[in-house]
Enzyme design. Structure first.
Site, PDB file in Angstrom:
ATOM      1  N   GLU B 153       0.651  -1.837  12.772  1.00  0.00           N
ATOM      2  CA  GLU B 153       0.424  -2.404  12.178  1.00  0.00           C
ATOM      3  C   GLU B 153       0.999  -3.833  14.110  1.00  0.00           C
ATOM      4  O   GLU B 153       1.872  -4.078  14.587  1.00  0.00           O
ATOM      5  CB  GLU B 153       2.499  -3.133  11.789  1.00  0.00           C
ATOM      6  N   GLU B 308       0.452   1.419   3.423  1.00  0.00           N
ATOM      7  CA  GLU B 308       1.916   1.125   2.978  1.00  0.00           C
ATOM      8  C   GLU B 308       2.537   0.417   1.418  1.00  0.00           C
ATOM      9  O   GLU B 308       1.714  -0.333   1.588  1.00  0.00           O
ATOM     10  CB  GLU B 308       2.562   1.404   3.929  1.00  0.00           C
TER      11      GLU B 308
END
Ligand SMILES: [Zn+2]
Ligand SMILES: [Zn+2]
Ligand SMILES: [Zn+2]
Lengths: 674, 674, 674
Positions: B153, B308
């Protein structure tokens, strides 16, 4: 070790700063006349007086203080003597910047405010030691001095290198090896593993602030560091030759320190109480203030001192309302009802300048005694004279509510179902209130308190089990106690590390269930609990719940209530298991207040607990103090309507009227031989 | 260059941190058994593992990781291997403080959190390069490893001198001379003229933060700097010998980076999806999540990976609600419906400590497989097995909505009619939703995307025209496309410098009007649009508008709707011009959702676009994936009531029932030969 | 000393930044054509032009500026010439960092924004002096230049060591000895005693920010420091040889400076007016703007200049609404009605880039004169031509409202009954509005203004009595004035030190009461005032009050109204005492607006004040300007409905129609010989 305080009469008076008026002897003289008129027998002096006591480094001036104490003592007015460490003189901050605190971003604060000092700084400790010792030498044996008031409202924390080094030592002392710390803190997460204690830094928003175990240990360290500082002050006093007892004034529900650790350091607990009366219904404020009184009383399970309260309006709340007539008397007697041996005010004579100049005072800027406030203070003084025999009496509680500061810290820091608010304090207060409304004395305890004397223990949201607390709870129930547990219990150990294998950890057998999931509700959502036909308590009402709804899998327990909607409709909300000689209840959701009132109305009876009054009207507060010979029953009406409370058989009226009806804010105190 | 990924089956699994359990081999063994039970075939490992991989500088330990990958591969469970650069070990921050970021106030952050590193620091790049290369050498050719997961991320920015120097070089590269920069940035304003590139500083609230062109170029630089870092990581992997494809997991509507620039760097796009289901009606959340899926898919116009998602409740939102039964399956299949070739979770096994310990996981602290969550994960696994042939299929879209990150940055920074909120993203989503409700696949594109394959392009609030974008829009309409423009379009060039001579710049002739003024409405105000009798679209409804109302002067366009009140009552709200072979519509105000639904119901027909279903009930989502041989029609009911959606002729049911009615959260997948 | 300005005609024009268009001579040429078309006769140039005037240190370039002024003057367009000190070039900040400000945390700001400079820095003063002098030498005698515009919108403060040193000197000058300062500041409180002036530090949230006297003196010092800087600029202009008058543009209700101190420094007051029209009812906004006009006019009791106003929508408010047709004309004429001799805009030609590029302008990015805004600007120009004879006329006011900046600072900083909001400005505005609605000219004055010319003085919440202000108030009433005092008056002296012995200090006898307590109400609470039968004013209405309710003890006054509820029901709300030849009224609570309208309707008559119109309809604004020969009566209808206002006898119509009815936003100006 612990010094007993034997005043013989309720202390009435409060904070007094005569150093502000040294050039106005006329005012100082008039003050004493007013004190006598209002039955004021005690003043607290020396708080924040350092600049006057030591105007230049090493140049002390205590004469004025001795003079003040002398003058007061001549009129039989006692002195509570404060150490001045709550604020340091400017010269000290200028010469030794290390005495000032550092912020979490590791920048040093400037001089200003109060409580702005490092608790570790050797210089600061040396200066504090010197002045405290001198005060003790000069004034610690003065017959007018009865108590030491250490500093003022301890709080805050320092992130300087000295404090951080102490933190590392504290951690090494606690964990022994860095491997143990890494494992306890789960530092593998996000590669936070430490190679040595030297690498550890205090939490900071500019660095790490989401490692919960680090945050938690830092908070514990702050309490220990503060206590270490207090002990340093006490040692200076003892070196100076004074053997008088010591206190430190604590604060309302203060979250920065774990007051349970103060138990063995203070000789007497004292605290500063400033409820926001008339914001909501007075009865609700009374419940809130009552819980804090009981929390303070429970620290040592001894009478405490109300060290500060406001005789009029405060000046630091967003809205500072006047107390309506009778409010101050009722609030003062409420403190006594919950175990206080004093009613002390901040402040006796209003400051002429600076940030508290409009804080309510017994004597205000106008300077006369023909004010409403002065008259009401005098009434309090008269009441305390009438109640003199109650002073020193104790309180016994059949019920306790667990409200542990470490647990609170852990819950507030948790990244969990509701990050906006888990409503821990509110959950505790709901249980406290419902038990109090049965007319019972209630202790508010931590996980360090022994449970064996209680019949009922409510342990709401006991998220963190310190040192095998599950065993204490289990033993309490086995031995015949009624244990009330709730959702969000027994999830982590003392380092906030999750307990594996199911929760509530160590109690699944005792409760007869394990938890599966917990649902968080938005503020606009609610669910409700429907009673099961024939539940053994006989509950028939339906009650709403909000915020948190736990889903449990029952193995061996009676289900008394079930959820009314959502996908978990029909699953348990309230369960019961007869365990050992006792009872274990489990409340799965954040139920409304009315549920707890219904619930405790039934379980108190089941537990065989007898309240002093058979019926307690809504809004009426009942407590019981007792000494070797007598019981004193305090009945106060905090409702906005009159309430009928007949005097029960066997009691005589010590204070108040014998009329059946109590007016709003009226207090009646009954007495009977034991 | 771009590596193809050929998994042959949907990936099912997710983030796994076995390094947390190295001292618990029993747990690691049990995990694999559970994975197999739940049809989990893929794990992502190594994310944030640096402290375990290199516990001391230069001392590597990869054995445990190889063992884990081996053990998984034996059970036919693939590994997505992450580089550990998302968090650095404490020893590195201590020895090389330069690896830590600096804040906008130019102070260095302390160690802590994650993503807290400078992307420029030579030391950090060297350390990352070394460990990435080693991972590649040791594990990059392991048959169980299928994909590289670069860091985690990516986000944030650093204001250190090294980064600022890179920024100056970046500007010099872009503008060539300081005069050109001054002129492009309009630095004459407030005497901000630079004499040389050396004088330029990054934006800061302690200095300059209102020079829009500076802010904008800084944001662009941050994206380029991040990409440069990613390329460095990829080069290390390639040096290590691995030729596997790479991805980086992107985030929901992340505003810190311009993901369109990632297109040529990543071999496959992946992203992390955490919708707040059950906060509002599920259908609205589905629209929102669907738009993000389409945004991610449109970056490369290829299937992507859902990297995710949460198998239960998250722990980082203000309120972390449980997913109701069926929600997780529906959300997982929604990803597939929009082009995902995976359903991966964060996390497979819940951490025992630290800040994400209560984040939902396939295996939780309790540790059993008899939980609701585990069962629902298993259902997803079974569904993916059933759908195996859909994996790798593509999506074609007849319509596109422009949602450009640079345009968003510029609009958010603008000092203009509404500084509280211009509602750009909302404006885009209104158009997206209305087009999707026609049952169409919709691309969500940037100004870099080619328009020639679309029939309909909506470009709401295209405030900034990058590199002559007006020409692309014009050409699109000329060639027969239906172009939908709105208020607040074509005002500035790529340096946020106003385009002179009238707006929408370069399109006044194509639209047949120019804008005169724009009115901002308070939140409590609204206006409305009244249809013109006989407008060629046949619109008869009256619709409200809010926030922004533009006043235009029509030169050559049909007025379809007019304002209903205020001093501009009667002036145009909706216009149309037949331009070239196509149509140009202009919407003058921030119209309500219902307007767009009415509008696109008509313009889609006018544009001759055919949707797979003739009628799409409210709350039902329809998408189409296809490969060379088949079309796969996904129909999902996100409404809270059952919806009738008859199976259209020519399709067979691949997944779900053949019943006409779809229950809430039910998914049906149809198939037909092409 | 004070230079007279004799323009002979209303100034119409505004801020102009031709340096942004030096490479576009076509635009500069066109601008002048447009100016002439719109009757624009004045431009302000040079504001923020430093980087163009001195692109490198010591390398000046004023040719372009002279050229611009020449070109304008050829067309009879005057120039207001600004000094460029409002923003400094980048080279200066880089070479001499000391020119940049330091924040309260004592960290230096970076280059950026505007107004970001230390007013003490010798380097900055030297650089400013040099360029100001050069401007004066080169252009200060240009026949087209009529006025100096010093810097721009002075504001802010610097906490650098140089400024702090000046603060210490300022304090030493004020107090003489540190003992006097300690005593005045009451530093004994919290041990804040200073041993010397060297120890004093400016307030800071990182140090001391609650010592009110320190805060107050710091604010005073900031005003004095700013004025010292302005004087430095004026001295440079005079050294350069120009004898033109000077102004500095002030800001709406700006709280950072005490504008009353600017009286003797500026030759003419000017200010920048940006009301948020159409947010609430226009009449309310007009009251608010009118009060500011009167505040500015009252500084020197002379006509002032409207230096900036927006010809369209601003771009820096949260919501920037378009002005509805007629609004700009009405707002412009309102300035004239209250004493302005100009209508000037920001800006004449919209910037192409940077943070104000979307601020409304006479000529916008489109660049044509066929816009609504341009037409409305032209209308204003035409109106000003018509009104030419009014230019320079004066205003006389029979009533004044006290609105003192120092008092406001003290009230805002007070820790008192309501820390959320004391509503001081609102209390002033209620009185101002009620007096204005009687049709009277009203001055808005400070404690430095002489009171002898007024018939009525309202001094609401005069908390701080500067330099024996109580004597001035007393004398005013003794001499026949009507004095209106309220709750929260006369509590402290000029160092915010409480006045002992009862309040309102020094006026208890004149008012006939003393205050006892003050109750603060929550936002949801209110009380009300009930008129006493037979009160001498004949008030019969009941009015609500909120926020603050004072309890007073009347010694010698008529009680006109009493509280209606709470424990103080029946105690006075409004009292009156005939004192000397005048009247003293005391309003005990924060009464609603309607009370003041009723109250002043009666007391204005009692005071024998005659208004120009017998009846003023709600929403209509009336003012009177006059010169030696004529009176000019301005009547403006700010209501949303037409209002009948017959032309009174003796007046002729100078501007507007003779119809009885005034349309919304219509203005009528009448004239009569004296
Ligand atoms: Zn420290
Ligand atoms: Zn950097
Ligand atoms: Zn300075």
């Amino acid at each position: 070790m612990a010094k007993k305080i034997e005043y013989g009469r309720f202390l009435h008076g409060g904070d007094y700063n005569p150093e502000q008026w040294l050039n106005r002897p006329d005012i100082l003289k008039k003050d004493i006349e007013y004190f006598k008129e209002a039955h004021i027998n005690t003043v607290s002096v020396g708080i924040f007086s350092w600049a006057v006591l030591e105007p230049e480094e090493g140049k002390y001036n205590l004469d004025w203080l001795e003079q003040i104490i002398d003058n007061l003592y001549k009129e039989r007015i006692y002195t509570i003597l404060a150490t001045p460490s709550g604020a340091r003189p400017k010269w000290m901050a200028d010469k030794y910047p290390e005495v000032l605190r550092m912020d979490p971003d590791r920048t040093r604060r400037f001089f200003g405010g109060r409580h702005n000092h490092c608790y570790t700084s050797p210089v600061y400790r040396e200066k504090v030691h010197a002045i405290d010792k001198l005060l003790s030498q000069r004034l610690g044996s003065h017959p007018g001095v009865i108590l030491w008031h250490i500093s003022n409202e301890f709080g805050g924390e320092c992130y300087c290198p000295l404090c951080q080094q102490k933190f590392r030592e504290w951690l090494k002392e606690k964990y022994g090896t860095i491997e143990k710390l890494n494992s306890s803190w789960c530092t593998t997460f996000w590669s936070h593993t430490y190679n040595s204690f030297d690498q550890i830094e205090a939490p900071s928003p500019k660095g790490e602030d989401a490692l919960h175990a680090l945050n938690l240990d830092w908070k514990r360290f702050v309490t220990d560091r503060t206590l270490d500082f207090i002990k340093e002050e006490i040692s200076a006093i003892r070196e100076g030759g004074s053997e008088l007892p010591v206190t430190a004034n604590l604060m309302y529900d203060y979250n920065g320190l774990d007051y349970k650790k103060f138990r063995d350091v203070l000789d007497v607990v004292s605290w500063d109480n400033y409820p926001g009366w008339h914001k909501k219904e007075e009865y609700l404020t009374a419940i809130d203030a009552g819980m804090q009184h009981d929390l303070m009383r429970s620290i040592k399970k001894q009478p405490f001192l109300l060290m500060e309260s406001c005789p009029s309006a405060t000046n630091w709340k967003p809205i500072n309302k006047l107390k309506k007539p009778g409010m101050m008397l009722a609030a003062s007697l409420q403190a006594v009802a919950h175990g206080s041996d004093s009613v002390l005010y901040f402040q006796l004579h209003q400051s002429q300048g600076a940030s508290e100049k409009f804080h309510g005072a017994v004597i205000d800027h106008y300077g006369g005694d023909d004010t409403r406030v002065f008259k009401e203070v005098t009434e309090v003084g008269e009441a305390l004279v009438k109640l003199q025999e109650v002073c020193g009496s104790q309180m016994k509680a059949p019920a306790a509510v667990l409200y542990d500061r470490e647990n609170n810290w852990a819950i507030q820091d948790v990244q969990g179902p509701r990050n906006e608010n888990m409503f821990y304090t509110e959950a505790v207060q709901k249980q406290y209130r419902a038990l109090r409304e049965q007319g019972l004395n209630v202790d508010v305890i931590s996980m360090e308190h022994d449970l064996s004397d209680y019949k009922i223990v409510a342990a709401p949201m006991a998220y963190m089990f310190l040192d095998g607390y599950e065993k204490q709870l289990r033993t309490f129930a086995e031995n015949g106690g009624t244990l009330v547990l709730t959702y969000w219990s027994g999830l982590v150990d003392g380092t906030d590390k999750c307990l594996l294998g199911g929760t509530p950890y160590g109690l699944m057998e005792a409760v007869g269930l394990r938890t599966e999931e917990i649902d968080a509700l938005y503020d606009w959502e609610e669910n409700f609990g429907i009673p099961e036909n024939g539940n053994h308590l006989g509950i028939t009402g339906t009650y709403t719940c909000k915020n948190l709804c736990e889903l449990v899998k029952v193995s061996d327990a009676e289900v008394l209530m079930r959820y009314g909607k959502d996908f978990y409709a029909g699953r348990p909300v309230l369960t019961h298991k007869a365990y050992g000689k006792g009872h274990v209840y489990y409340v799965c959701a954040d139920m409304e207040q009315a549920f707890y009132e219904d619930f405790y109305g039934r379980t108190v009876k089941e537990a065989g607990v007898q309240a002093p009054l058979e019926f307690v009207p809504a809004g009426v507060s009942v407590t019981l103090r007792e000494n070797e010979a007598y019981q004193y029953l305090f009945i106060q009406n905090f409702a906005r309507e009159p309430k009928a409370v007949p005097v029960p058989a066997g009691y005589e009226v010590l204070y108040g009227t014998e009329k059946e009806v109590l007016a709003p804010l009226e207090t009646r105190i009954l007495k009977r031989s034991k």
